[in-house]
Enzyme design. Structure first.
Site, PDB file in Angstrom:
ATOM      1  N   GLU A   1       0.822  -1.190  -0.141  1.00  0.00           N
ATOM      2  CA  GLU A   1       0.074  -0.086   0.002  1.00  0.00           C
ATOM      3  C   GLU A   1       0.803   1.272  -0.118  1.00  0.00           C
ATOM      4  O   GLU A   1       0.687   2.162   0.600  1.00  0.00           O
ATOM      5  CB  GLU A   1      -0.863  -0.028   1.177  1.00  0.00           C
ATOM      6  CG  GLU A   1      -1.969  -1.100   1.132  1.00  0.00           C
ATOM      7  CD  GLU A   1      -3.037  -1.021   2.255  1.00  0.00           C
ATOM      8  OE1 GLU A   1      -2.851  -0.107   3.349  1.00  0.00           O
ATOM      9  OE2 GLU A   1      -4.021  -1.834   1.930  1.00  0.00           O
TER      10      GLU A   1
ATOM     11  N   GLU B   1      -5.874  -8.152  -0.774  1.00  0.00           N
ATOM     12  CA  GLU B   1      -6.418  -7.709   0.622  1.00  0.00           C
ATOM     13  C   GLU B   1      -7.876  -7.519   0.311  1.00  0.00           C
ATOM     14  O   GLU B   1      -8.076  -6.611  -0.567  1.00  0.00           O
ATOM     15  CB  GLU B   1      -5.975  -6.442   1.273  1.00  0.00           C
ATOM     16  CG  GLU B   1      -4.606  -6.872   1.881  1.00  0.00           C
ATOM     17  CD  GLU B   1      -4.238  -5.687   2.925  1.00  0.00           C
ATOM     18  OE1 GLU B   1      -4.952  -5.012   3.439  1.00  0.00           O
ATOM     19  OE2 GLU B   1      -2.936  -5.727   2.931  1.00  0.00           O
TER      20      GLU B   1
END
Length: 505
Positions: free
Chosen positions: A173, A292
């Site tokens: 991320e 995710e």
């Protein structure tokens, strides 16, 4: 009652189903590792301190590959801290989750646990506070057989054979301002490319995942993918997607339609990746690692769980321990449908996470382990979805949502395995008030029989399994399914998820 009609034909296929689609995620976060998979004092603990009741549930869940050790955690992680004699491992602060990391579980221990549950390791490297050199050191330590200082160190630490890790994530991320070492797309793309090139020089056989957007709501979404892939297209195999969903402000209708957002997210990333492919004149295709995804009540974390304070750094605190409802599980099942619908491009996915932390499996210290409502659609889909995803023709009534506009009341996907003769259909009814009458045209399959039909539903859509009511929610046989000439009919209750298993006779 609403109606929907599906047509199945094994000649029309989306793509082969990669078993990595049924992956999960273990991060050093909250009680996922400590008091989750690892609790040496527990009555079921094995000789290594791993809870055997959890091992049994992970096996039942059918998890294929597990991403580790993060997540936000990895962006501040020094992998060297977690190998070697445990008594010599340093205790560190985890800035991502404002906790203390003891490093008692590391690469060796987690690899041993994966052997017990039968899952593949998907390892993330730190590109937040570290870089190319540290990633190369970890790869050499993990995958080189012998003959160098790092390989010999691994052998000295008890692992003679190389770990042989195939799938590697280039950070986590990195588009997020919350991430340690957060970078612009241009800066991240450059370091990811350098790291990937170096890692491939060492081990050309590995598969690499570059960071895509942490959500489709990020202001940089789309442009981030374009810029990052502009730097890394020739260096990597996958780009990641991350998405979490929650019911907000009592808007259950929009929440139940979350799969629509996942569909659009996937299709947008595919379009961007293929744009870069065309610009580059490449014959290589980048696939998606949706590493995710889940239902996560982030607002509750921000308002209740979040830890602060310079002197408050607990070990394995209770964080992100959402208790999942029937409605959550129906949405969860619809997200699995979305992943399967894009099996041609989504060839790896990781349910975040596995134990205690926004997880299908919960545990109590020195106490029981139990299945959350989301456990059931994952376990059944993992078992039944084999072979290829079929290109299903679906006609269904629709309804209006505040967030996603007009969406179908019913969503569905089908899979077919020519070798075994198994065909599976997964369906959701998003209506809060009406049954859905489903007609499935199976004439193209030839003679088939119904093997099983199971539905997850409840009169109370907010019912959940908890420590005091561990079996409140589960699957039930759908007795409405009927086999006719070339068709199957069944009724879906309101707010429900159903799996139908057929087999060629």
């Amino acid at each position: 009652m609403s109606t929907a009609r599906l047509t199945l034909d094994p000649h029309f296929q989306v793509g082969a189903i990669n078993r990595r689609l049924f992956g999960s995620f273990v991060e050093h976060l909250g009680r996922c590792v400590y008091d989750g998979i690892y609790e040496p004092g527990h009555p079921t603990a094995d000789a290594e301190g791993f809870r055997e009741d959890v091992i049994d549930l992970v096996k039942e869940l059918g998890v294929s590959a597990i991403r580790y050790p993060g997540g936000n955690f990895v962006s501040g992680f020094r992998w060297e801290d977690s190998v070697g004699p445990r008594a010599e491992r340093p205790t560190r602060l985890d800035l991502a989750w404002h906790s203390t990391e003891t490093n008692q579980i590391g690469l060796h221990e987690f690899s041993s646990w994966l052997e017990k549950v039968g899952s593949e390791l998907m390892l993330a490297v730190n590109l937040g506070t570290r870089g190319v050199a540290e990633a190369l050191d970890l790869l050499e330590y993990a995958n080189l057989g012998n003959g160098t200082a790092l390989a010999e160190q691994r052998i000295k630490n008890g692992k003679r054979d190389a770990f042989g890790i195939k799938m590697w994530c280039l950070g986590n991320e990195m588009d997020g301002p919350w991430q340690l070492g957060h970078r612009s797309a241009d800066d991240y793309g450059k370091i990811a490319s350098r790291t990937a090139k170096g890692m491939r020089q060492l081990d050309p056989s590995i598969e690499l995942v570059v960071c895509g957007s942490s959500s489709a709501q990020m202001p940089t979404f789309g442009e981030w993918e374009r810029v990052v892939l502009g730097h890394t297209y020739d260096d990597v195999d996958y780009i990641s997607c991350h998405a979490y969903y929650e019911e907000k402000d009592g808007d259950l209708g929009s929440f139940l339609a979350s799969g629509v957002n996942m569909d659009r997210f996937i299709e947008s990333v595919v379009a961007t990746a293929d744009h870069v492919k065309a610009v580059n004149g490449s014959d290589k295709t980048i696939n998606i690692s949706f590493d995710e995804w889940n239902v996560w009540y982030i607002d509750r974390f921000e308002g209740v769980d979040k830890i602060t304070g310079i002197d408050n750094w607990p070990v394995a605190p209770r964080l992100l321990e959402d208790a999942y409802t029937v409605a959550d599980a129906v949405v969860f099942g619809s997200l699995l449908i979305s992943l399967l619908k894009h099996a041609d491009r989504v060839t790896s996915a990781s349910l975040a996470q596995l134990v205690n932390v926004i997880a299908p499996i919960m545990t109590e210290p020195n106490g029981p382990a139990w299945r959350q409502s989301t456990f059931f659609p994952f376990a059944l889909t993992s078992r039944l979805a084999t072979g290829v995803t079929l290109e299903v023709k679906l006609e269904a009534d629709s309804y209006d949502t505040a967030v996603y506009g007009t969406v179908p009341l019913v969503d569905a996907v089908a899979t077919h395995d020519a070798t075994s003769g198994a065909t599976s259909v997964f369906l959701v009814n998003r209506s809060q008030t009406e049954d859905a009458l489903i007609t499935i045209d199976i004439a193209a399959l030839g003679p088939v029989g119904i093997v099983d039909v199971q539905t997850l539903t409840d009169a109370d859509v907010y019912a959940a399994n908890t420590l005091d009511a561990r079996d409140r929610v589960g699957l039930e046989v759908n007795a409405s399914a009927a086999l006719g000439t070339g068709v199957v009919t069944l009724t879906l209750p309101p707010v429900s998820w159903t799996a139908l298993a057929l087999r060629t006779e």
